[in-house]
Design an enzyme around this catalytic site. Structure first.
Site, mmCIF file in Angstrom:
data_model
loop_
_atom_site.group_PDB
_atom_site.id
_atom_site.type_symbol
_atom_site.label_atom_id
_atom_site.label_comp_id
_atom_site.label_asym_id
_atom_site.label_seq_id
_atom_site.Cartn_x
_atom_site.Cartn_y
_atom_site.Cartn_z
ATOM 1 N N SER A 125 0.821 -1.215 0.000
ATOM 2 C CA SER A 125 0.000 0.000 0.000
ATOM 3 C C SER A 125 0.851 1.259 0.000
ATOM 4 O O SER A 125 1.950 1.290 0.543
ATOM 5 C CB SER A 125 -0.890 -0.005 1.247
ATOM 6 N N TYR A 150 -2.184 -0.792 10.710
ATOM 7 C CA TYR A 150 -2.437 -1.426 9.403
ATOM 8 C C TYR A 150 -1.276 -1.100 8.449
ATOM 9 O O TYR A 150 -0.672 -2.001 7.844
ATOM 10 C CB TYR A 150 -3.760 -0.934 8.800
ATOM 11 N N LYS A 154 1.985 -3.498 6.623
ATOM 12 C CA LYS A 154 2.410 -3.548 5.211
ATOM 13 C C LYS A 154 3.932 -3.341 5.121
ATOM 14 O O LYS A 154 4.628 -4.034 4.386
ATOM 15 C CB LYS A 154 1.679 -2.482 4.383
HETATM 16 C C1 WQD Z 1 -9.897 9.192 0.607
HETATM 17 C C2 WQD Z 1 -10.143 10.685 0.838
HETATM 18 C C3 WQD Z 1 -10.568 11.225 3.139
HETATM 19 C C4 WQD Z 1 -14.337 9.119 3.519
HETATM 20 C C5 WQD Z 1 -7.389 4.149 2.204
HETATM 21 C C6 WQD Z 1 -6.641 3.294 3.137
HETATM 22 C C7 WQD Z 1 -5.300 2.968 2.551
HETATM 23 C C8 WQD Z 1 -5.470 2.377 1.173
HETATM 24 C C9 WQD Z 1 -6.286 3.292 0.289
HETATM 25 C C10 WQD Z 1 -5.360 0.001 1.240
HETATM 26 C C11 WQD Z 1 -9.459 11.186 2.111
HETATM 27 C C12 WQD Z 1 -11.781 11.522 2.281
HETATM 28 C C13 WQD Z 1 -13.147 9.617 3.015
HETATM 29 C C14 WQD Z 1 -15.397 10.000 3.862
HETATM 30 C C15 WQD Z 1 -14.047 11.854 3.161
HETATM 31 N N1 WQD Z 1 -6.081 1.114 1.249
HETATM 32 N N2 WQD Z 1 -13.021 10.963 2.844
HETATM 33 N N3 WQD Z 1 -15.202 11.351 3.671
HETATM 34 O O1 WQD Z 1 -7.712 7.030 3.575
HETATM 35 O O2 WQD Z 1 -6.780 7.671 1.275
HETATM 36 O O3 WQD Z 1 -6.710 5.340 2.018
HETATM 37 O O4 WQD Z 1 -7.527 3.523 0.945
HETATM 38 O O5 WQD Z 1 -4.206 -0.140 1.109
HETATM 39 O O6 WQD Z 1 -4.659 2.068 3.386
HETATM 40 O O7 WQD Z 1 -6.487 4.042 4.295
HETATM 41 O O8 WQD Z 1 -8.905 6.375 1.440
HETATM 42 O O9 WQD Z 1 -11.244 6.513 0.717
HETATM 43 O O10 WQD Z 1 -10.745 6.543 3.213
HETATM 44 O O11 WQD Z 1 -10.188 8.526 1.846
HETATM 45 O O12 WQD Z 1 -13.893 13.074 2.992
HETATM 46 O O13 WQD Z 1 -16.497 9.590 4.326
HETATM 47 O O14 WQD Z 1 -11.530 10.884 1.056
HETATM 48 O O15 WQD Z 1 -10.397 12.252 4.103
HETATM 49 O O16 WQD Z 1 -9.035 12.521 1.866
HETATM 50 P P1 WQD Z 1 -7.495 6.708 2.154
HETATM 51 P P2 WQD Z 1 -10.351 6.928 1.841
#
Ligand code: WQD
Length: 343
Positions: A125, A150, A154
Site C-alpha cells: 500500500s 495497518y 504492510k
Molecule cells: C480518501 C479521501 C478522506 C471518507 C485508504 C486506506 C489505505 C489504502 C487506500 C489500502 C481522504 C476523504 C473519506 C469519507 C471523506 N487502502 N473521505 N469522507 O484514507 O486515502 O486510504 O484507501 O491499502 O490504506 O487508508 O482512502 O477513501 O478513506 O479517503 O472526505 O467519508 O476521502 O479524508 O481525503 P485513504 P479513503
C-alpha cells in the site's frame, strides 16, 4: 498453471481472479470469508465462464495452512491479498492486525520454502510513504513511520518477504503498492462490498446517493490544496487487477531483475475529494448531499504516484479515467440495490 489467490473473494482479489482466468491461469482461492461472501465465486464464474476452486481457510492458523499446502502441490505462484485492512480498526485493535496480517504471511512463506513455490505477489500500500515530502511519490521515496498499525503491517510484511527471499534464493517476490483502488467490473457482477459503514470515500458517496447513508461528510477543506480538500491517486480496480497478472507473468517467465521488486500502482493523477464528488454528480446525474466537517485524524494531505517504473518495467499503465471509475462504482451500487430488492 495454477495460482493461489489468498483473499480472492474480496474486492481486489475477485477482480484479479477474473483477469488471471482471462489470461488462461487456473485459480484456487483460499479465504476465511471474514470480510467477503462465498457467492462471489458464482459471480466470477458468470464473468469468466469458470468457477475457481475454493477453500475456506484462515492463514493465521499454521496447522490449517500447512495442511492446505500439503494437499495442493500444483501451485506455481501466490497472490497474497488476505489481510485485515481497515485503518481505523487497526488503531483500536493493533494486536489483532499484527497477529493476523504478519502470522498469515509467515505461515505462507514457510510453506513456499517447504514446497518450493517460488513466486509471490504481495498486496502492499501507498500508506508506507506516509505524507511524502516530494510528489509524485516514486518507489525509492523514503518510507516514513506508518500512520497506523495497518500501514505498519504492510511495511513489516515487505521486510519479512525481503529477508525471506534473501535467505532462500529460489524465491522471488513482487510487492505492489496500491494507491486508492475504486470502481467495479463493467459487468457490475463484482465490486466493493464494505461490511457496515464504509470507511472509504467512494462507497460512501454511492451509498449516500442510493439512499443507504444520509449525507457524505467531507473530512476537511482547509488543506493546502487548490480546493482545500485532500488529494489522492484513485485507480480503477480492473487496472489494478491487470497489473497483478503482469507481475505473476514476470516472475514465472524469469523476467524479474531482482529477487524482490516493488512497484507503485496508481494513475499518476491526483484528484481532490471535491473533484471526485463533481465527477460522480456528472456521471450519475445525481446531486450529492454532503457537508464539510473537520479533518479525519491520520489522513495525509496529498499523495499521488510516479508510475514511471511500473510503466517501463511492467509495460503496464492504468487506462481508466476518474469519470469511468465513478460510473462503474455507481453502476455497481445500483446493481446491489436491484439484487437486494430481488429484481
Ligand atoms: C480518501 C479521501 C478522506 C471518507 C485508504 C486506506 C489505505 C489504502 C487506500 C489500502 C481522504 C476523504 C473519506 C469519507 C471523506 N487502502 N473521505 N469522507 O484514507 O486515502 O486510504 O484507501 O491499502 O490504506 O487508508 O482512502 O477513501 O478513506 O479517503 O472526505 O467519508 O476521502 O479524508 O481525503 P485513504 P479513503
Amino acid at each position: 498453471m495454477k495460482i493461489l489467490v489468498t483473499g480472492g473473494t474480496g474486492y481486489i482479489g475477485s477482480h484479479t481472479v477474473v483477469e488471471l482466468q482471462n489470461q488462461g491461469y487456473e485459480v484456487i482461492i483460499a479465504d476465511n470469508l471474514s470480510n467477503s461472501h462465498e457467492n462471489v465465486l458464482d459471480h466470477i464464474a458468470e464473468i469468466s465462464g469458470k468457477r475457481p476452486e475454493f477453500e475456506k481457510l484462515d492463514f493465521s492458523d499454521p496447522q490449517h495452512t500447512n495442511n492446505f499446502f500439503d494437499k495442493n502441490l500444483d501451485i506455481k505462484g501466490i497472490i497474497h491479498f488476505a489481510a485485515f485492512k481497515a485503518v481505523g480498526e487497526s488503531v483500536k485493535n493493533p494486536l489483532m492486525y499484527y497477529h493476523n496480517n504478519l502470522v498469515s504471511l509467515m505461515n505462507i512463506l514457510n510453506n513456499m520454502s517447504k514446497h518450493g513455490i517460488e513466486n509471490i505477489v504481495f498486496s502492499s500500500s501507498c500508506t508506507v510513504y506516509g505524507q511524502p515530502e516530494k510528489l509524485p511519490v516514486s518507489e525509492d521515496s523514503p518510507i516514513q513511520k506508518a500512520w497506523s498499525p495497518y500501514g505498519n503491517t504492510k511495511q513489516i510484511s515487505e521486510d519479512i518477504i525481503y529477508d525471506t527471499l534473501n535467505a532462500d534464493q529460489r524465491l522471488k517476490g513482487i510487492a505492489l503498492r496500491y494507491f486508492n483502488p475504486i470502481g467495479a467490473h463493467e459487468s457490475a457482477k463484482i465490486g466493493e462490498l464494505p461490511l457496515g459503514v464504509p470507511n472509504n470515500l467512494v462507497p460512501f458517496i454511492t451509498q449516500t446517493a442510493i439512499g443507504i447513508r444520509d449525507q457524505l461528510k467531507v473530512f476537511g477543506d482547509d488543506y493546502n490544496t487548490p480546493d482545500g480538500t485532500a488529494i489522492r491517486d484513485y485507480i480503477h480496480v480492473v487496472d489494478l487487477a491487470k497489473a497483478h497478472v503482469i507481475a505473476v507473468d514476470r516472475m514465472i517467465s524469469g523476467k524479474g531483475k531482482k529477487a524482490f521488486e516493488v512497484f507503485n500502482l496508481g494513475t499518476g493523477n491526483g484528484y481532490s475529494v471535491m473533484e471526485v464528488i463533481k465527477s460522480f454528480e456528472k456521471v450519475s446525474g445525481e446531486k450529492l448531499n454532503y457537508k464539510i466537517v473537520d479533518r479525519r485524524p491520520g489522513d495525509v494531505e496529498q499523495v499521488w504516484a510516479d508510475t514511471t517504473f511500473a510503466n517501463n518495467e511492467l509495460g503496464w499503465k492504468a487506462e481508466k479515467g476518474l469519470d469511468e471509475m465513478m460510473a462503474s462504482a455507481w453502476k455497481w451500487e445500483k446493481a446491489l440495490k436491484e439484487k437486494e430488492s430481488g429484481l
